[in-house]
Design an enzyme around this catalytic site. Structure first.
Site, PDB file in Angstrom:
ATOM      1  CG  HIS A  27      -8.486  14.214  -2.632  1.00  0.00           C
ATOM      2  ND1 HIS A  27      -7.195  14.059  -3.515  1.00  0.00           N
ATOM      3  CD2 HIS A  27      -8.923  13.183  -2.602  1.00  0.00           C
ATOM      4  CE1 HIS A  27      -7.513  12.943  -4.189  1.00  0.00           C
ATOM      5  NE2 HIS A  27      -8.709  12.266  -3.367  1.00  0.00           N
ATOM      6  CG  ASN A  68     -12.418  10.528  -5.100  1.00  0.00           C
ATOM      7  OD1 ASN A  68     -13.554  11.159  -5.147  1.00  0.00           O
ATOM      8  ND2 ASN A  68     -11.307  11.078  -5.511  1.00  0.00           N
ATOM      9  CG  ASP A 112      -2.587  14.545  -5.020  1.00  0.00           C
ATOM     10  OD1 ASP A 112      -3.580  13.835  -4.499  1.00  0.00           O
ATOM     11  OD2 ASP A 112      -2.040  14.025  -6.012  1.00  0.00           O
ATOM     12  CG  HIS A 166      -6.794   9.335  -0.108  1.00  0.00           C
ATOM     13  ND1 HIS A 166      -6.873   7.684  -0.294  1.00  0.00           N
ATOM     14  CD2 HIS A 166      -7.056   9.941  -1.189  1.00  0.00           C
ATOM     15  CE1 HIS A 166      -7.288   7.833  -1.679  1.00  0.00           C
ATOM     16  NE2 HIS A 166      -7.508   8.955  -2.299  1.00  0.00           N
ATOM     17  CB  CYS A 214      -0.922  -0.027   1.183  1.00  0.00           C
ATOM     18  SG  CYS A 214      -1.858   1.447   1.555  1.00  0.00           S
ATOM     19  CG  HIS A 250      -4.081   4.097   3.448  1.00  0.00           C
ATOM     20  ND1 HIS A 250      -3.147   3.413   4.069  1.00  0.00           N
ATOM     21  CD2 HIS A 250      -4.392   5.015   4.334  1.00  0.00           C
ATOM     22  CE1 HIS A 250      -3.127   3.943   5.267  1.00  0.00           C
ATOM     23  NE2 HIS A 250      -3.669   4.868   5.225  1.00  0.00           N
ATOM     24  CG  HIS A 297      -4.475  -0.311   4.974  1.00  0.00           C
ATOM     25  ND1 HIS A 297      -3.975   0.317   4.026  1.00  0.00           N
ATOM     26  CD2 HIS A 297      -5.452  -1.125   4.614  1.00  0.00           C
ATOM     27  CE1 HIS A 297      -4.821  -0.054   2.900  1.00  0.00           C
ATOM     28  NE2 HIS A 297      -5.779  -0.911   3.372  1.00  0.00           N
TER      29      HIS A 297
HETATM   30  P1  5GP Z   1      -7.867   9.078  -5.252  1.00  0.00           P
HETATM   31  O1  5GP Z   1      -7.889   9.011  -6.770  1.00  0.00           O
HETATM   32  O2  5GP Z   1      -7.704   7.464  -4.721  1.00  0.00           O
HETATM   33  O3  5GP Z   1      -9.071   9.795  -4.644  1.00  0.00           O
HETATM   34  O4  5GP Z   1      -6.623   9.958  -4.795  1.00  0.00           O
HETATM   35  C1  5GP Z   1      -5.300   9.306  -4.733  1.00  0.00           C
HETATM   36  C2  5GP Z   1      -4.275  10.663  -4.929  1.00  0.00           C
HETATM   37  O5  5GP Z   1      -3.223  10.172  -4.539  1.00  0.00           O
HETATM   38  C3  5GP Z   1      -4.258  11.129  -6.395  1.00  0.00           C
HETATM   39  O6  5GP Z   1      -4.473  12.510  -6.258  1.00  0.00           O
HETATM   40  C4  5GP Z   1      -2.689  11.084  -6.576  1.00  0.00           C
HETATM   41  O7  5GP Z   1      -2.212  12.248  -7.228  1.00  0.00           O
HETATM   42  C5  5GP Z   1      -2.139  10.755  -5.412  1.00  0.00           C
HETATM   43  N1  5GP Z   1      -0.927  10.069  -5.261  1.00  0.00           N
HETATM   44  C6  5GP Z   1      -0.758   8.741  -5.680  1.00  0.00           C
HETATM   45  N2  5GP Z   1       0.261   8.185  -5.374  1.00  0.00           N
HETATM   46  C7  5GP Z   1       1.011   9.180  -4.736  1.00  0.00           C
HETATM   47  C8  5GP Z   1       2.479   9.097  -4.108  1.00  0.00           C
HETATM   48  O8  5GP Z   1       3.117   8.317  -4.276  1.00  0.00           O
HETATM   49  N3  5GP Z   1       2.727  10.378  -3.647  1.00  0.00           N
HETATM   50  C9  5GP Z   1       1.840  11.338  -3.262  1.00  0.00           C
HETATM   51  N4  5GP Z   1       2.339  12.413  -2.671  1.00  0.00           N
HETATM   52  N5  5GP Z   1       0.565  11.283  -3.973  1.00  0.00           N
HETATM   53  C10 5GP Z   1       0.040  10.196  -4.640  1.00  0.00           C
HETATM   54 ZN    ZN Z   2      -2.491   1.481   3.645  1.00  0.00          ZN
END
Ligand code: 5GP
Ligand code: ZN
Length: 112
Positions: A100, A85, A29, A98, A3, A96, A45
């Site tokens: 935004h 999301n 991000d 999160h 993860c 995992h 997690h």
């Molecule tokens: P989701 O699409 O799951 O709601 O958001 C995942 C977010 O994680 C995306 O905005 C993506 O840019 C960010 N992200 C994915 N991998 C990494 C990473 O390795 N480091 C950072 N800082 N952000 C990440």
């Molecule tokens: Zn995790």
């Protein structure tokens, strides 16, 4: 478990941290969708918002305290948006949970 956000939480993968305590971490991000785009995550997690229970919800409440603190520190006086999301059709790419935290521009509603 493989993860990315667990690895960021335990320091295996670097990230630009903006906040950290015992249970929560916040970092920029990689692909910002606003001038300020921070991800706030529990260190433990939890796969998605659909997996929040009475047993683990204290850390989610704490995440919202941290969001308010960061918003004050970073002068998000004009407003900010918090997005979660949950699941594939909502666009969750990292499994995992999160949140935004985005600021620095106007946002439309309803979100697409
Ligand atoms: P989701 O699409 O799951 O709601 O958001 C995942 C977010 O994680 C995306 O905005 C993506 O840019 C960010 N992200 C994915 N991998 C990494 C990473 O390795 N480091 C950072 N800082 N952000 C990440
Ligand atoms: Zn995790």
């Amino acid at each position: 478990m493989d993860c990315i956000f667990c690895k960021i939480a335990n320091g295996e993968i670097p990230a630009t941290k903006v906040y950290e305590d015992d249970t929560v971490i916040a970092f920029n991000d990689l692909e910002p969708q606003a001038p300020t785009h921070i991800l706030v995550i529990p260190k433990m997690h939890i796969t998605s918002a659909a997996d929040i229970t009475e047993e683990n919800s204290a850390v989610i409440a704490h995440i919202f305290e941290v969001i308010a603190k960061i918003a004050k520190e970073q002068n998000m006086d004009d407003g900010f948006r918090v997005v979660n999301n949950c699941g594939d059709s909502a666009g969750q790419t990292v499994k995992h949970v999160h949140f935004h935290l985005m600021s620095g521009r106007s946002f439309t509603w309803p979100a697409g």
